[in-house]
Design a protein around this motif. Structure first.
Motif, PDB file in Angstrom:
ATOM      1  N   LEU A   1      49.473  90.848  41.421  1.00 57.79           N
ATOM      2  CA  LEU A   1      48.405  91.047  42.407  1.00 57.79           C
ATOM      3  C   LEU A   1      47.215  91.768  41.795  1.00 57.79           C
ATOM      4  O   LEU A   1      46.059  91.416  42.031  1.00 57.79           O
TER       5      LEU A   1
ATOM      6  N   ALA B   1      43.541  90.026  41.269  1.00 58.72           N
ATOM      7  CA  ALA B   1      42.361  90.606  41.921  1.00 58.72           C
ATOM      8  C   ALA B   1      41.277  90.926  40.900  1.00 58.72           C
ATOM      9  O   ALA B   1      40.077  90.764  41.177  1.00 58.72           O
TER      10      ALA B   1
ATOM     11  N   VAL C   1      45.682  95.289  44.759  1.00 59.58           N
ATOM     12  CA  VAL C   1      44.459  94.474  44.755  1.00 59.58           C
ATOM     13  C   VAL C   1      43.240  95.357  44.516  1.00 59.58           C
ATOM     14  O   VAL C   1      42.360  95.032  43.705  1.00 59.58           O
TER      15      VAL C   1
ATOM     16  N   HIS D   1      36.572  95.540  49.362  1.00 61.47           N
ATOM     17  CA  HIS D   1      37.991  95.388  49.697  1.00 61.47           C
ATOM     18  C   HIS D   1      38.181  95.506  51.211  1.00 61.47           C
ATOM     19  O   HIS D   1      38.775  94.630  51.860  1.00 61.47           O
TER      20      HIS D   1
ATOM     21  N   PRO E   1      48.022  90.467  50.840  1.00 60.03           N
ATOM     22  CA  PRO E   1      47.045  90.815  49.803  1.00 60.03           C
ATOM     23  C   PRO E   1      46.514  89.628  49.016  1.00 60.03           C
ATOM     24  O   PRO E   1      45.336  89.583  48.656  1.00 60.03           O
TER      25      PRO E   1
ATOM     26  N   THR F   1      42.578  88.454  48.237  1.00 61.55           N
ATOM     27  CA  THR F   1      42.063  88.206  46.886  1.00 61.55           C
ATOM     28  C   THR F   1      41.290  86.895  46.813  1.00 61.55           C
ATOM     29  O   THR F   1      40.230  86.816  46.174  1.00 61.55           O
TER      30      THR F   1
END
Length: 501
Positions: free
Chosen positions: A266, A270, A439, A465, A483, A487
């Motif tokens: 992750l 990201a 992320v 974010h 998540p 992304t």
């Protein structure tokens, strides 16, 4: 950024506006009441709603009287006004608005104590009992009244501040506060609205511009600043013709362990989606097939080659910690990273390693970004009794260690080495999912790699974010946001800030 003010500073802003705009205090009260009514009408559009306005005898009560009159003018005909004369004092503007109210045909009732309180039939209560500047816990008749109103379970809309709630300083969760569904606050948010303990006082707040002098507000000293969307406009670097992957930096992600490889994936993904020209993940060998399948654009680096590769000068930023584990091998990786002298983000397990090895904190390079949630922060620096104390400690440690401390919560606090506390307003509870912090770490690593300063990287990543999560929650109706879904939307969101600049 919006300068946030303490209660004394807000009073000074009122006085400055009255003196220099110029505008009389009663006209400023009228402006505030009109702004409240405009917001109230959006919240309660039904003109037949039964409304009861509870007023003290100070300026907050004066606001309440003016609000009742203005609502009557907008055809809200089912309004009652109750004045709590628990003190012989009354402000001059309260008296003026009381005289004005009597001309509307709304007969206010007055109570001198909290015994034998009348039955309340209204479905909406407007709280205009006490404004900002409270410096002691409520007691006596006022405390009795508020406890009574809380038991009624009505929809309460507070004028500026819920009665009994302090606008800054330690929030006592046991104090008596009139619990609001919504607070319509004046000119700028109150500092304590951003602290988790405020949830017991108000479920939501919105800001109503009442015409105070903005230049004066922005000129006031103080560490509390609210990040605004306009702060990001012009900050994102537009990609130029003939640029290439090398123009946008090379980020290194040191993350992952046997059972926590997802955190590394992750984070690296990201970073890729946030604009790093190249992303390399230093992960355990058994995780490399998973990474190749999940994000084939991300390169891999065996841990045995970490030091030699970093010393070759190819990396522009490092993120270390997501899913790393806290064993001896992970500890050694953190110790290695502290010697690399490259812009760095430390998160998750790497923070727990620092907490278990306190001397390492003093080896952190200046401008290192650390991203603890509450428990990680407390493990690092000691337990705090409340969030006000925790943020004050973050401010102190950011200065002492020349760090940027990104203390995660619904409203994330960014403590800077110079002493400022930046508050990020974006984000929502749908983002409360494992992996969301990974992320964020990848995003920060990407911005650092592209040459943004540590402060800029923290602001950009945190705001974008949260903003991306808000769009997924509010516009796309996602109750829970995986998540990985967030992304995928990052490139589009980052581009929107380029277009708006």
């Amino acid at each position: 950024m919006l300068q946030l003010l303490t209660s004394p500073q807000i009073r000074e802003a009122d006085n400055y506006t009255i003196k220099n705009k110029p505008i009389s205090s009663i006209d400023l009260m009228e402006s505030a009441s009109a702004a409240f009514v405009k917001a109230f009408m959006d919240e309660v559009p039904d003109r037949d709603t039964l409304i009861s306005v509870y007023c003290g005898t100070g300026n907050n009560g004066g606001d309440g009287l003016a609000i009742a009159r203005l609502l009557k003018e907008q055809a809200y005909d089912s309004i009652s006004v109750k004045i709590m004369r628990f003190s012989p004092k009354e402000s001059a503007d309260f008296k003026i608005n009381l005289d004005r109210l009597k001309l509307t045909g709304i007969p206010p009732s007055e109570l001198s104590n909290a015994t034998n309180l009348p039955k309340e039939n209204a479905s909406v209560i407007i709280d205009a009992l006490i404004g900002s500047g409270l410096n002691k816990a409520l007691e006596g008749d006022l405390q009795t009244l508020i406890k009574h109103l809380n038991k009624l379970k009505k929809k309460v809309i507070a004028v500026d501040v819920p009665s009994g709630f302090p606008t800054e300083g330690v929030i006592d969760s046991n104090a008596t506060v009139l619990k609001a569904k919504l607070t319509i606050t004046f000119q700028c948010p109150k500092i304590n609205f951003f602290f988790p303990e405020s949830a017991y006082a108000t479920e939501r707040f919105i800001v109503a511009d009442i015409g105070l002098d903005e230049d004066y507000i922005q000129s006031q000293p103080g560490p509390w600043k609210l990040i605004e969307e306009k702060d990001l406009k012009g900050l994102i670097k537009i990609r130029k013709p003939f640029s290439h992957k090398g123009s946008y930096g090379h980020a290194l992600i040191i993350a992952g362990n046997t059972r926590t490889m997802g955190a590394a994936l992750l984070c690296a993904d990201a970073c890729l989606h946030s604009g790093a020209g190249l992303t390399t993940a230093c992960i355990p060998e058994q995780g490399m097939p998973a990474l190749n399948a999940y994000a084939p654009e991300v390169m891999t680096l065996p841990r045995s080659e970490l030091t030699s590769e970093v010393n070759s000068g190819k990396f522009n930023s490092i993120a270390i910690g997501p899913g790393l584990g806290t064993n001896a091998n992970a500890t050694e990786l953190v110790k290695q990273a502290l010697d690399f002298n490259i812009p760095m983000l430390i998160d998750a397990d790497a923070l727990n390693i620092l907490a278990g090895n306190p001397p390492l904190l003093n080896k952190l390079p200046e401008q290192t970004i650390i991203c603890p949630h509450m428990k990680e922060f407390d493990r690092l620096f000691g337990t705090s009794a409340n969030w006000w104390g925790r943020v004050a400690l973050a401010q102190k440690k950011a200065k002492e260690l020349s760090l940027i401390i990104l203390l995660k919560n619904q409203y994330t606090f960014i403590a800077l080495p110079e002493g400022d506390i930046l508050i990020n307003p974006t984000g929502n509870p749908a983002m409360a999912v494992g992996g969301m912090g990974d992320v964020l770490s990848g995003m920060i690593a990407a911005f650092l790699a592209q040459g943004y300063t540590a402060k800029e990287s923290a602001i950009l990543a945190t705001y974008i974010h949260g903003k991306t999560g808000d769009i997924l929650n509010q516009e796309m109706g996602m109750y829970i946001i995986p998540p990985g879904e967030l992304t995928l939307l990052l490139p589009e969101m980052i581009q929107s800030f380029c277009e708006a600049s």
